[in-house]
Design an enzyme around this catalytic site. Structure first.
Site, PDB file in Angstrom:
ATOM      1  CB  SER A 197      -9.509   0.195   9.910  1.00  0.00           C
ATOM      2  OG  SER A 197     -10.444   0.887  10.203  1.00  0.00           O
TER       3      SER A 197
ATOM      4  CE  LYS B 226      -4.351  -1.629   0.488  1.00  0.00           C
ATOM      5  NZ  LYS B 226      -5.267  -1.186  -0.186  1.00  0.00           N
TER       6      LYS B 226
END
Lengths: 319, 319
Positions: free
Chosen positions: B79, B54
């Site tokens: 989250s 990511k």
């Protein structure tokens, strides 16, 4: 004993290991570099076949047994990673491997040896293990492959240094854990030849600080009751490893049990690799930002990843 | 929405990421190859900065915000690993990052975002999280960085494929987990350009099988109550990722929860790397020796290693 480890034997071992052992990756971490105030290059021998650098030495030693043609069977004494290395190497060379494993030994490691096709001989203690090795040598005409006090084994371990110097542009300090000193002997001889200015440090648990003591005294000084989680480092130096370490080492780092667990945890949680306690011993001095390491380009050999994680799975599957 | 992901934007992302993101290693395992009856190349994005791929997309997206010069603040809803990626990228670009984290969220992941300098906004559920993002966009004039339905984010994730094809001589199948589809979109567009014959499969938990359903129906079909340990894969596809996946995917693999835990365990105990459940989803079909994979040269993206191991340390320190 006149024979000593030569650089040319390390080069021969590298030839033999080419395409068989993994060229393990070197991993870096910005977080680790900031904590250490240094540039750290982790040579991930936990990702080696059998989960430890020991495969290198075992495979090279067994290649010599095989080419010698006199023995079809080998025997070794090891409750740890060397036993796994010998078992896998024997399978690859179509030799029979007897692995004598004195207590304490983990079920996981016994299963691994069996999984590689080795024959496990459990014994109650080290003395009876040594007798069993002698028996197997006599009865089976087995070649004995010592875990570290064997020049071929030491040569195989030295190939770690050839790879590291090839993978990382410049390293001025190298850290590795010391148990019997086989790996460090190989690292010292290869490092001395290829990069004489490289400073090599041995890292040892406070609870098994016999290597530092032996080097200081100039004779093998075993510690009667080594107490450390680093099960791979409870052994003493050997007659062939002590003189090499005395000649070449730049120094020692001692680490506490708490630091060993802390370094394991850092590797799991931050680097995302599984290392065993013995490997964590060489990471620990870096994590406490040792003044002697500040600003350096540090290579560190993460020697293995064979740790029993049974507890982890029960904790994960119940959440 | 007419815009779609272009190969040239993936190349631009690779330029931007050079020297910033890690070129993560590709790891192989003889044991895995034997079990799978195939050759497996594991692209270890668990060893990426922040512990997950990511970071690539987040960093490239923030580089565009920075060069645009209109916003000094970014906001995202995550989250999980995207939040960490945005927080670290923001620090590197000297931007402020607001990370809105709906429940359920782990303490470990909140701490990680804070550790990278991000501002955490916990919310009770996804709806209130979306409102909070809108508020922050308005009040702070923050640029919103969607976790996957963002072309810059998708371009950054696509750089994984450029590296893999550079590192491994020939791969004929690629496996990756699917959540929102940002990574897989990038992989598909890059793979289609560079190796059109490469078959790309998406891997999904049985308990959150919305991506396969959405691709079949041709519309986003969210699963109301996804039930899986793979917390990164509970989201649905987005308007920008669905058409790319429909066009390019060769197929899907569904895996059970038991297979996910089994694949994690295999990675820890045999490969010696820490992977999170979402990453294990792509390893699981290989471990069950899927007929479609037999004899292939398989690339698999191990997407991340951010898993809470607190239970492990208590089990280790008490033995």
């Amino acid at each position: 004993m006149n024979e000593t480890l030569s650089f040319s034997s390390i080069l021969r071992a590298a030839d033999t290991l080419r395409g068989v052992a993994h060229v393990t990756p070197v991993v870096t971490s910005g977080q680790l570099d900031r904590l250490a105030g240094a540039h750290v290059f982790m040579k991930c021998e936990n990702l080696q076949r059998t989960g430890a650098f020991k495969f290198r030495g075992a495979y090279y030693a067994l290649s010599r047994v095989k080419s010698g043609g006199t023995a079809r069977t080998v025997v070794t004494l090891s409750s740890g990673n060397h036993g796994q290395g010998v078992a896998l190497a024997a399978r690859l060379f179509d030799l029979t491997a007897h692995v004598v494993m004195p207590a304490p030994r983990s079920a996981v490691k016994c299963e691994a040896v069996v999984g590689y096709g080795g024959i496990v001989w459990p014994t109650d203690d080290r003395q009876s293990a040594e007798r069993k090795v002698a028996d197997l040598q006599a009865e089976e005409r087995a070649a004995s492959i010592h875990a570290f006090n064997n020049l071929d084994v030491m040569a195989g371990q030295g190939t770690v240094m050839l790879e590291l110097l090839d993978q990382v542009e410049s390293v001025d300090v190298l850290l590795a854990p010391v148990g019997g000193g086989g790996l460090l002997s190989g690292l010292c001889v290869a490092g001395h030849q290829l990069r004489p200015a490289l400073k090599i440090f041995a890292c040892e648990p406070e609870g098994a600080a016999d290597a530092g003591e032996s080097i200081k005294l100039g004779r093998i000084a075993p510690m009667p009751n080594p107490r450390t989680i680093a099960d791979g480092l409870r052994t003493s130096l050997g007659s062939r490893t002590l003189p090499i370490l005395r000649e070449h080492l730049a120094g020692m780092f001692l680490v506490s049990e708490q630091e060993i667990v802390g370094a394991m945890r850092f590797a799991f949680e931050r680097i995302k690799i599984v290392i065993e306690p013995s490997a964590a011993v060489a990471l620990a001095p870096i994590l406490r930002a040792e003044p002697r390491l500040a600003g350096r380009r540090i290579g560190v050999v993460l020697t293995g990843g064979n740790v029993d994680l049974t507890g982890l799975w029960s904790s994960l599957t119940t959440t």
